[in-house]
Design an enzyme around this catalytic site. Sequence first.
Site, PDB file in Angstrom:
ATOM      1  N   ASP A   1      41.796  -7.781 104.592  1.00 18.95           N
ATOM      2  CA  ASP A   1      43.074  -8.291 104.109  1.00 18.95           C
ATOM      3  C   ASP A   1      43.397  -7.679 102.758  1.00 18.95           C
ATOM      4  OD1 ASP A   1      45.353  -9.816 104.303  1.00 18.95           O
ATOM      5  OD2 ASP A   1      44.288 -11.685 104.666  1.00 18.95           O
TER       6      ASP A   1
ATOM      7  N   HIS B   1      51.310  -3.850  99.597  1.00 15.87           N
ATOM      8  CA  HIS B   1      50.791  -5.219  99.663  1.00 15.87           C
ATOM      9  C   HIS B   1      49.592  -5.354 100.596  1.00 15.87           C
ATOM     10  CE1 HIS B   1      54.071  -7.288  97.393  1.00 15.87           C
ATOM     11  NE2 HIS B   1      54.668  -6.141  97.653  1.00 15.87           N
TER      12      HIS B   1
END
Length: 460
Positions: free
Chosen positions: A364, A156
């Site tokens: 991110d 993730h």
Amino acid sequence: MTGRLIIASNRIAAPGAPRAGGLAVALADALAERGGGVWFGWSGEVLERETRGVRLFAENNIDFALADLTQAEYDGYYLGYANRALWPVFHYRTDLAHFDEADFAAYEAVNRRFARLLAQFIRPDDIVWVHDYHFLLMGAELRASGWEGRIGFFLHIPFPAPEVFASLPQHHRLARSLCSFDLVGFQTERDTANFRRYLVEQLGAQLLDDGTIQVADRSLRADTFSIGVDPDDIARAAESDEARSAAGRLGRITENRALVIGVDRMDYSKGLPQRMEAFGRMLDDHAELHGGVSFLQIAPPSREAVDAYQDLRQQLDQLAGRINADYADLDWMPIRYLARSYSRDALAGLYRLSRAGIVTPLYDGMNLVAKEFVAAQTADDPGVLVLSEFAGAADQLTAALLVNPHDIAASADAIYRALTMPLEERVERWQDMIRSVRDQDIGWWRRSFLAALDAAVVPA
Ligand code: ADP
């Protein structure tokens, strides 16, 4: 497919608890869609010494299998190796990483113990889907426990450039374990390319024409599956009573001023100080906006990140204090900074109220807030997204105002542009973004990953 789906993730959405996160809902749906399965992970409980083995709960067609951690495991595996070594390195912050052998030993031991627990209840035709950086060694440990069936892994967070990944003293072990999976999924093409390059350069992997990667006696696939949100659900949330009430409360304070919103977990990857500086810089440059715009930053600290958070918190307090002292007036506060969290529904209402959403992480994996902001807008008067080019979402949301978050002047310009953008351009950009949010939503993500895992060839 006859086999059950088995999901392993560090935290699970426990039975009975509200499934607030989009991911929790998506995984529960994935299990339901396959007619049942098992969701295995940490119970969230930390026991002083002994753990209790796996506790099973059934809810509808899903069996939940929960394992506890001891205090020593929690400290070494979770707070230590996962949060203080893997998280910073994977977000390009090797300067913040602690490389502690004892932490790695705890990480390895928990991955081994959890793999053995899991191996006790999986059946030969099941498929196993392991999630995220807490369980990088799960592949190798499952194979060591004798499991030969299909296993997939999804990361993730970003997979960094090979040179950065190699700063982890145990990088070979971690990468070899990833090669024990049949399919490894990443958020962006850049992550997938980094992983492939690492395997070629460090482990002598061969990339075959059909996309298969051959490493020693293993073959696997590595592909990109960008995680999404459920846009209809977010649009519904934005119309809920809680959303209206939150927007009403904030609206009474900001009155008819334009609102710029940022919503993050408090983390050094999110670029929060740079963002505040950019907002301050925009006020320096545009006196005409004084009194006309407010910036709301919501950033609750996470319990785990206490040390790193204290510095960051101090920095943000200082910045917000300085900017407010420079510019605030009797009836106007330029920056409101709230270190607490709000419900999904309330956030959706605040997104909808905002003229601009500012999502400017330094690095991110995906950043779901960016997609949630887009999904919460109305078609006739949408807000503008200011998005870091280093967020995974930037690959899909190309109609956002993309910025380099380190470039304070450019970020200030982008915020100004967002605030002054004509309606027609706002609508055009939003339509482009919402199309992508809808096309690659959370259902698309889990279905495409599972289809690829089902198709993975398992050696006889
Ligand atoms: P990360 O996984 O690094 O936290 P994401 O942007 O992908 O970053 O956020 C994950 C989820 O957490 C999103 O669904 C988002 O709505 C939620 N979230 C983030 N910050 C907050 C907050 N301050 N309050 C409530 N929910 C939040």
